[in-house]
Design a protein around this motif. Structure first.
Motif, short mmCIF file in Angstrom:
data_model
loop_
_atom_site.label_atom_id
_atom_site.label_comp_id
_atom_site.label_asym_id
_atom_site.label_seq_id
_atom_site.Cartn_x
_atom_site.Cartn_y
_atom_site.Cartn_z
N SER A 20 109.98 -60.48 -22.34
CA SER A 20 110.29 -60.45 -23.77
C SER A 20 110.09 -61.80 -24.43
O SER A 20 109.97 -61.88 -25.66
N LEU A 21 110.05 -62.86 -23.64
CA LEU A 21 109.86 -64.21 -24.19
C LEU A 21 108.40 -64.64 -24.18
O LEU A 21 108.09 -65.77 -24.55
N ARG A 22 107.50 -63.78 -23.77
CA ARG A 22 106.09 -64.12 -23.71
C ARG A 22 105.37 -63.65 -24.97
O ARG A 22 105.85 -62.76 -25.69
N SER A 23 104.21 -64.20 -25.18
CA SER A 23 103.34 -63.70 -26.23
C SER A 23 102.67 -62.41 -25.74
O SER A 23 102.59 -62.17 -24.54
N PRO A 24 102.19 -61.55 -26.65
CA PRO A 24 101.55 -60.31 -26.20
C PRO A 24 100.40 -60.53 -25.23
O PRO A 24 100.24 -59.78 -24.27
#
Length: 301
Positions: free
Chosen positions: A59-63
């Motif tokens: 959830s803390l990553r970029s797509p």
């Protein structure tokens, strides 16, 4: 002939190394057993906490970073953009309010009905008590998928479909809660109720003033389990609710997937993390009475 002399000191000295080896072996076995148990618990904890950690990490990553190979546990460029997109795409506050209202009322209702029914089956004498209790237990073996059609028809006849009451009313009676509270009341001494009845208290007063306060840990178990289960419930809201304003949190999160699952996995898992927070908070707050209730219910009165 000279008789062989017996020396107690020599026997003691000869047995000391054997006793020392036995103690060392016993201590080693205990340490190995402790290490084995700790390793086993670590493996179980890894399989339990691992998916949660991976969900938070994703959830803390970029797509674009969500599909990196090999995947990385710690995001290289952590961002909270996925959480902002969750609030942009769905009405999180409305869905959370609906879920809190539904699960809160269900939890309170189950605590009341389970306490009353459990006390009746444990302490009151009435006709057909055993067959009725067996019938209550039998309902635990019937999955909700089997009863959802007649429940839907009954609610439709009452005009409750597509309302929050459609989720609350059928879930207030609880067979598991009744069974749990019956076992809990059976652990309490009968002399408490008998002493209150000698003083002139009726059955309701005995329950309200004597047994109910002692059953608080058991009721906490029912409430915490009911909240956690119905907060994450998806099947019944999917069948009984059709309007967006009545969606609960699990239903609202489905829309984050997008058309044909084309939504961002980071956004979806950010919504999952947000939905976990209330359940975790309730569990942490009710952990102590939950632990005390489980321990006390295992005692035979």
């Amino acid at each position: 002939m000279t008789s062989a002399s017996y020396s107690p000191s020599s026997s003691t000295h000869s047995s000391s190394p054997d006793r020392l080896r036995e103690r060392v072996g016993s201590l080693t076995a205990r340490r190995l057993g402790t290490v084995a148990r700790v390793c086993g618990l670590l493996v179980v904890a890894l399989f339990t906490i691992g998916p949660v950690v991976w969900t938070v990490s994703t959830s803390l990553r970029s797509p674009a970073e969500s599909f990196d190979l090999p995947p990385q546990l710690i995001p290289a460029h952590g961002t909270l953009s996925a959480y902002r997109q969750v609030f942009d795409q769905i009405d999180v506050w409305l869905f959370a309010l609906n879920s809190a209202l539904v699960t809160g009322l269900i939890a309170v209702g189950q605590m009341i009905t389970a306490g009353l029914a459990g006390y009746a089956f444990a302490r009151l004498d009435f006709r057909f008590k055993r067959p009725l209790f067996g019938l209550v237990l039998a309902t635990m073996m019937v999955p909700v998928q089997v009863t959802i059609v007649p429940v839907f028809l009954i609610l439709k006849g009452m005009g409750l479909t597509d309302t929050l009451l459609a989720l609350i009313v059928p879930a207030v009676p609880t067979a598991f809660g009744t069974f749990l509270m019956r076992q809990y009341f059976l652990t309490m001494p009968k002399e408490l109720g008998e002493a209150a009845m000698i003083d002139g208290a009726g059955p309701w007063r005995v329950f309200r003033s004597v047994y109910a306060p002692l059953a608080t840990p058991g009721l906490a178990i029912v409430g915490v389990l009911a909240f956690n289960y119905h907060w994450n419930e998806f099947f019944r809201p999917l069948i009984l609710e059709t309007s967006n304003q009545n969606f609960t949190m699990p239903l609202g999160l489905v829309s984050l997937q997008g058309n044909l699952g084309t939504g961002s996995i980071s956004v979806v898992l950010a919504g999952v993390v947000l939905s976990m927070i209330p359940a975790v908070v309730v569990f942490v707050i009710g952990q102590r009475p939950l632990r005390e209730g489980i321990t006390s219910s295992g005692l035979k009165g």
